[in-house]
Motif scaffolding. Structure first.
Motif, short mmCIF file in Angstrom:
data_model
loop_
_atom_site.label_atom_id
_atom_site.label_comp_id
_atom_site.label_asym_id
_atom_site.label_seq_id
_atom_site.Cartn_x
_atom_site.Cartn_y
_atom_site.Cartn_z
N THR A 219 64.03 29.75 39.42
CA THR A 219 64.34 29.71 37.98
C THR A 219 63.18 30.21 37.13
N GLY A 220 62.43 31.17 37.62
CA GLY A 220 61.32 31.71 36.84
C GLY A 220 60.13 32.05 37.73
N TYR A 221 58.95 31.69 37.25
CA TYR A 221 57.74 31.97 38.02
C TYR A 221 56.65 30.97 37.64
N GLU A 222 55.62 30.92 38.47
CA GLU A 222 54.44 30.12 38.16
C GLU A 222 53.22 30.95 38.49
N TYR A 223 52.15 30.66 37.77
CA TYR A 223 50.90 31.36 38.02
C TYR A 223 49.75 30.41 37.73
N SER A 224 48.61 30.74 38.32
CA SER A 224 47.41 29.93 38.06
C SER A 224 46.18 30.81 38.12
N VAL A 225 45.19 30.38 37.37
CA VAL A 225 43.87 30.99 37.37
C VAL A 225 42.93 29.86 37.76
N GLY A 226 42.22 30.03 38.86
CA GLY A 226 41.35 28.95 39.30
C GLY A 226 40.47 29.35 40.46
N TYR A 227 40.01 28.37 41.19
CA TYR A 227 39.12 28.53 42.33
C TYR A 227 37.90 29.35 41.93
N PHE A 228 37.20 28.90 40.87
CA PHE A 228 36.01 29.59 40.38
C PHE A 228 34.83 29.33 41.31
N ARG A 229 34.10 30.41 41.63
CA ARG A 229 32.90 30.34 42.47
C ARG A 229 31.82 31.22 41.84
N VAL A 230 30.61 30.68 41.76
CA VAL A 230 29.50 31.39 41.14
C VAL A 230 28.73 32.15 42.21
N ILE A 231 28.30 33.35 41.85
CA ILE A 231 27.42 34.14 42.72
C ILE A 231 26.00 33.89 42.21
N PRO A 232 25.24 33.02 42.88
CA PRO A 232 23.92 32.67 42.36
C PRO A 232 22.89 33.80 42.44
N ASP A 233 23.03 34.69 43.42
CA ASP A 233 22.10 35.79 43.60
C ASP A 233 22.87 37.10 43.58
N GLU B 179 50.56 27.41 34.96
CA GLU B 179 51.76 27.27 34.14
C GLU B 179 52.98 27.63 34.97
N ARG B 180 54.04 26.91 34.74
CA ARG B 180 55.35 27.20 35.34
C ARG B 180 56.23 27.68 34.18
N VAL B 181 56.77 28.89 34.33
CA VAL B 181 57.53 29.51 33.24
C VAL B 181 58.99 29.63 33.64
N PRO B 182 59.87 28.95 32.94
CA PRO B 182 61.30 29.10 33.25
C PRO B 182 61.82 30.44 32.74
N ASP B 183 62.54 31.15 33.57
CA ASP B 183 63.10 32.44 33.20
C ASP B 183 64.30 32.69 34.12
N GLU B 184 65.44 32.13 33.73
CA GLU B 184 66.62 32.20 34.58
C GLU B 184 67.30 33.56 34.54
N ASN B 185 66.98 34.38 33.54
CA ASN B 185 67.64 35.67 33.39
C ASN B 185 67.00 36.78 34.21
N ALA B 186 65.76 36.60 34.61
CA ALA B 186 65.05 37.67 35.33
C ALA B 186 65.18 37.48 36.84
N GLU B 187 65.31 38.58 37.53
CA GLU B 187 65.37 38.54 38.98
C GLU B 187 63.95 38.40 39.53
N ALA B 188 63.82 37.75 40.67
CA ALA B 188 62.51 37.53 41.29
C ALA B 188 61.81 38.86 41.58
N SER B 189 62.57 39.86 42.01
CA SER B 189 61.96 41.15 42.34
C SER B 189 61.40 41.83 41.08
N VAL B 190 62.07 41.66 39.96
CA VAL B 190 61.59 42.24 38.70
C VAL B 190 60.30 41.54 38.27
N LEU B 191 60.27 40.22 38.37
CA LEU B 191 59.07 39.47 38.01
C LEU B 191 57.90 39.85 38.92
N TYR B 192 58.19 39.98 40.21
CA TYR B 192 57.16 40.36 41.17
C TYR B 192 56.60 41.74 40.85
N GLN B 193 57.47 42.72 40.60
CA GLN B 193 57.03 44.09 40.30
C GLN B 193 56.23 44.14 39.00
#
Length: 183
Positions: free
Chosen positions: A108-122, A34-48
């Motif tokens: 103008t905001g932030y983006e995040y993703s959840v992915g690259y799933f890998r199974v531990i078979p053993d 997801e890409r989330v628009p957030d023009e009011n927040a500073e990048a450093s605040v979002l990162y922290q």
């Protein structure tokens, strides 16, 4: 005459009805982004804020911080969840699945993703992983899959887990204090 007409109508409908084919199940990569628009927040605040979430509220353990870069506003963390497969006898077996959470600040905001799933078979060898799509393909080829539907079962579970992880993060990000609020 009526019977002949009905017979011809039924035959006509059957002749022009498309054949129904069983759907082949093809494993697609599991990902939520997801890409989330957030023009009011500073990048450093979002990162922290994200760093705080990964350090204190990231419950998908064992976890590993792969990379943090405050100057670029990037965080990459791997976590572990579990999916369940059914055996021939109906017993459920948990399998650990490793995923990656990636966060980046944008102008103008932030983006995040959840992915690259890998199974531990053993479980005895947690360093060896198999790409999720390959694992699902193996499950689909198993002889008992017609009865257990393990390929669809683990795909549904992984999709649900990706959404759950994303919702947890987004909920945390949405609950931050308003700019200028006294804490």
């Amino acid at each position: 005459m009526k019977h002949l007409l009905r017979g011809l109508l039924v035959a006509g409908f059957l002749a022009f009805t498309p054949a129904a084919y069983a759907q082949d199940f093809v494993a697609a990569p599991i990902e939520y982004s997801e890409r989330v628009p957030d023009e009011n927040a500073e990048a450093s605040v979002l990162y922290q804020r994200t760093l705080d979430w990964t350090e204190n509220r990231f419950t998908y353990k064992p976890k590993e911080v792969i990379r943090t870069d405050a100057t670029k506003g990037e965080i990459r963390v791997s976590g572990t969840v579990k999916v369940k497969t059914a055996s021939n006898s109906g017993q459920m077996q948990e399998r650990p699945v490793v995923f990656e959470f990636v966060f980046r600040t944008l102008p103008t905001g932030y983006e995040y993703s959840v992915g690259y799933f890998r199974v531990i078979p053993d479980a005895k060898n947690p360093t060896t992983t198999v790409p999720f799509e390959e694992f699902v393909s193996q499950l689909a080829k198993e002889r008992n899959n017609e009865r257990t539907h393990n390929d669809r079962r683990v795909t549904a579970q992984a999709t649900s887990l990706a959404s759950e992880i994303a919702m947890s993060f987004r909920s945390y990000m949405n609950s931050r204090p308003a700019a200028g609020a006294i804490e």
